[in-house]
Scaffold this motif. Structure first.
Motif, short mmCIF file in Angstrom:
data_model
loop_
_atom_site.label_atom_id
_atom_site.label_comp_id
_atom_site.label_asym_id
_atom_site.label_seq_id
_atom_site.Cartn_x
_atom_site.Cartn_y
_atom_site.Cartn_z
N ALA A 33 7.76 -40.67 -55.26
CA ALA A 33 7.49 -39.88 -54.19
C ALA A 33 8.42 -39.74 -53.41
O ALA A 33 8.95 -38.98 -52.83
CB ALA A 33 6.19 -40.04 -53.26
N VAL A 42 2.79 -38.16 -58.41
CA VAL A 42 3.57 -39.27 -58.22
C VAL A 42 1.66 -40.35 -57.28
O VAL A 42 1.45 -41.05 -57.04
CB VAL A 42 3.96 -39.19 -57.15
CG1 VAL A 42 5.31 -38.99 -57.29
CG2 VAL A 42 3.46 -37.83 -56.18
N ASP A 93 10.88 -30.66 -53.52
CA ASP A 93 10.43 -31.40 -53.37
C ASP A 93 8.48 -31.79 -54.08
O ASP A 93 8.79 -32.81 -54.40
CB ASP A 93 10.77 -32.49 -52.52
CG ASP A 93 12.27 -32.73 -52.23
OD1 ASP A 93 13.21 -32.81 -53.89
OD2 ASP A 93 12.88 -33.49 -51.25
N ARG A 117 6.75 -33.65 -57.38
CA ARG A 117 5.66 -34.65 -56.76
C ARG A 117 4.64 -33.87 -57.29
O ARG A 117 3.54 -34.91 -57.88
CB ARG A 117 5.80 -34.75 -55.41
CG ARG A 117 7.01 -35.70 -54.47
CD ARG A 117 6.46 -35.86 -53.42
NE ARG A 117 8.24 -36.23 -53.36
CZ ARG A 117 8.60 -36.10 -52.15
NH1 ARG A 117 8.44 -34.78 -51.46
NH2 ARG A 117 9.79 -36.25 -51.68
#
Length: 171
Positions: free
Chosen positions: A60, A81, A70, A74
């Motif tokens: 993460a 994550v 991002d 993730r």
């Protein structure tokens, strides 16, 4: 470099270590770059000069300087994550070769899938207190179940670069 590396236990200096990635996207027109903010690890140099150890990345913590991207990286479509918070590289053998080269053999684990990986690193500094390794290798994200590729925009391999600074434990 002719300095011998001290035997014993070593820990990763998180302030002096970086792990980054880059991958071409938009049909090869744009290179996405990112770094992992959470990097940890440890190792042991054995009396014969070989080494073993582990480097772990907080999945993460990947930062590409684009919050929306991002968040997508993730998600379950990429690093997932929630279910797989760490990316690890377990070194089963690191042996110094000619000059400053180090042959590294281990297993990379991403999203719960583990694959063997061998590459050559470069020992850029070694003394009684610490050592620094630099490495670069490529990864096929498909090997780890990362297959999202809208409109065929993401092709090719992901390049991983690392500068890892280890300090003697207890030194």
């Amino acid at each position: 470099m002719t300095v011998a590396v001290e035997t014993g236990l070593w820990h990763l200096d998180t302030n002096a270590s970086t792990v980054a990635l880059r991958h071409k996207t938009m049909w090869g027109l744009v290179t996405v770059k990112g770094t992992f903010g959470a990097v940890s690890g440890q190792g042991e140099v054995r009396p014969d000069g070989s080494a073993v150890g582990t480097v772990a990345l907080g999945a993460a913590s990947l930062d590409t300087k684009n919050a929306k991207r991002d968040e997508h990286l993730r998600s379950a479509e990429f690093l997932d994550v929630e279910r797989h918070p760490e990316i690890t590289f377990a070194v089963s053998s690191a042996e110094r070769r000619d000059g400053d080269t180090v042959q590294v053999v281990g297993r990379l684990t991403v999203r719960g899938s583990s694959r063997p990986r061998t590459f050559t690193a470069r020992l850029t500094e070694a003394n009684a207190e610490g050592l620094t390794l630099e490495a670069e290798f490529t990864v096929d994200r498909g090997e780890f179940g990362i297959s999202w590729n809208q409109l065929g925009m993401m092709r090719g391999m992901t390049t991983i670069t690392a500068t890892l600074r280890f300090l003697r434990t207890g030194a």
